[in-house]
Design a protein around this motif. Structure first.
Motif, short mmCIF file in Angstrom:
data_model
loop_
_atom_site.label_atom_id
_atom_site.label_comp_id
_atom_site.label_asym_id
_atom_site.label_seq_id
_atom_site.Cartn_x
_atom_site.Cartn_y
_atom_site.Cartn_z
N ASN A 1 0.83 -1.21 0.00
CA ASN A 1 0.00 0.00 0.00
C ASN A 1 0.86 1.26 0.00
OD1 ASN A 1 -2.36 -1.60 0.17
ND2 ASN A 1 -2.08 -1.79 2.38
N ASN A 2 2.01 1.15 -0.65
CA ASN A 2 2.95 2.27 -0.77
C ASN A 2 3.66 2.59 0.55
OD1 ASN A 2 4.09 3.90 -2.81
ND2 ASN A 2 3.10 5.71 -1.95
N GLU A 3 3.68 1.61 1.49
CA GLU A 3 4.43 1.81 2.72
C GLU A 3 5.91 1.57 2.44
OE1 GLU A 3 0.70 -0.71 3.46
OE2 GLU A 3 2.52 -0.85 2.24
#
Length: 333
Positions: free
Chosen positions: A139-141
């Protein structure tokens, strides 16, 4: 090789830029003391003959990023390490598909810590621990990186620093002997010795019939994503004492499997996304309390989420370390 060809074309560009910069500074100095030149991590990479890294950075458009102010800590693979990686991945830097370029870009960023200039002495002083890289996950972490210093400086249990502390004005390069691939949940479980009993439990559950299979799943970078509440070794030792057992293998594999399922959520939930109330694990519901960062199972047993060991982010999920094993409710006769 095409990589070498591209690198040879790249080197004159770098040195031309350096030369023009030097001439420009001299022209504006008007006979005063020489102006000290900035030396970026890109310059240091070239000074140390890391031509494969330079070619990969050029091919993915990351040169300008690492010429920025930083500070950066870069774990830079040697030429041999990069060649091994590219051959195994079947990637030609001169002819990459969009998917290959995205993958190589993320792997390169997985070697870069932005905003922190860590010398080898800083890592040794810390002993071991986690930090974030510039690579991103489901999740784009930002992905995590685990370092240990019990036997030299090792990254994610696979890559060793061979030449540390190559300093630049915008950061530091540490040359490593292996490309640091995108980490999975298995990467962090196996590289941190404090989670070794959890690995044993997963492997033991896999021996059941039919197999689960846990190890293959947490090692698969396309699986999940999952959230794993990972009991530390002390939590398993305490459980065995609580149950008056000498080893996990005193339990049958079905029981161990049932226990493990209560530690896994079928989504990537970082600590700031955890809410007070019911949490649906693959085994059943447990209760979270974010006011004190605890998990309570259906037996009323409370597990503390260790706040210094949360958000260990991999490409297929996130790990939060806990201090007590979660148990399923008693079987109903």
């Amino acid at each position: 090789m095409k990589i070498i060809s591209k690198t040879l074309k790249l080197l004159p560009v770098f040195f031309l830029v350096l030369g023009l910069t030097a001439c420009s500074d001299d022209d504006n100095n008007y006979g005063n003391d020489p102006v000290e030149q900035d030396t970026t991590v890109i310059d240091v990479a070239l000074e140390n003959n890391l031509t494969s890294l330079a070619a990969a950075l050029e091919a993915t458009g990351l040169v300008s990023t690492l010429q920025g102010p930083g500070p950066f800590t870069v774990f830079a693979p040697s030429n041999d390490a990069f060649t091994t990686f590219l051959n195994a991945a079947g990637v030609d830097l001169n002819n990459m598909s969009a998917a290959e370029e995205a993958l190589v870009t993320n792997i390169l960023l997985n070697h870069v810590i932005i905003g922190n200039n860590l010398m080898a002495a800083d890592l040794v002083a810390a002993g071991s621990g986690y930090t974030n890289t510039a690579a991103t996950g489901p999740n784009n972490e930002n992905l995590s990186l685990y370092f240990s210093t019990s036997n030299g400086v090792m990254i994610n249990g696979v890559s060793t620093v061979t030449y540390p502390d190559k300093t630049a004005t915008n950061g530091t390069i540490h040359i490593v002997d292996t490309v640091i691939d995108l980490p999975t949940i298995a990467t962090f479980a196996t590289s941190n010795p404090a989670l070794s009993i959890l690995v044993d439990a997963l492997a033991y559950a896999d021996t059941g019939n039919p197999t689960v299979p846990y190890i293959a799943t947490v090692s698969d970078n396309t699986a999940g994503p999952f959230t794993v509440f990972a009991p530390a070794n002390d939590a398993f030792v305490a459980l065995l004492a609580e149950l008056e057992l000498s080893a996990l293998t005193d339990l049958d594999t079905d029981t161990v499997n049932s226990v493990l399922l209560y530690h896994i959520v079928g989504a990537n939930v970082q600590s700031n996304e955890l809410t007070t109330g019911a949490v649906g694990t693959l085994g059943g519901s447990i209760e979270a309390d974010t006011s004190n960062f605890t998990l309570t199972d259906q037996n009323g047993r409370v597990s503390n989420i260790i706040t210094s060991l949360v958000d260990v982010q991999s490409i297929n999920g996130v790990v939060h370390v806990i201090d007590r094993v979660i148990l399923p409710p008693p079987a109903v006769d």
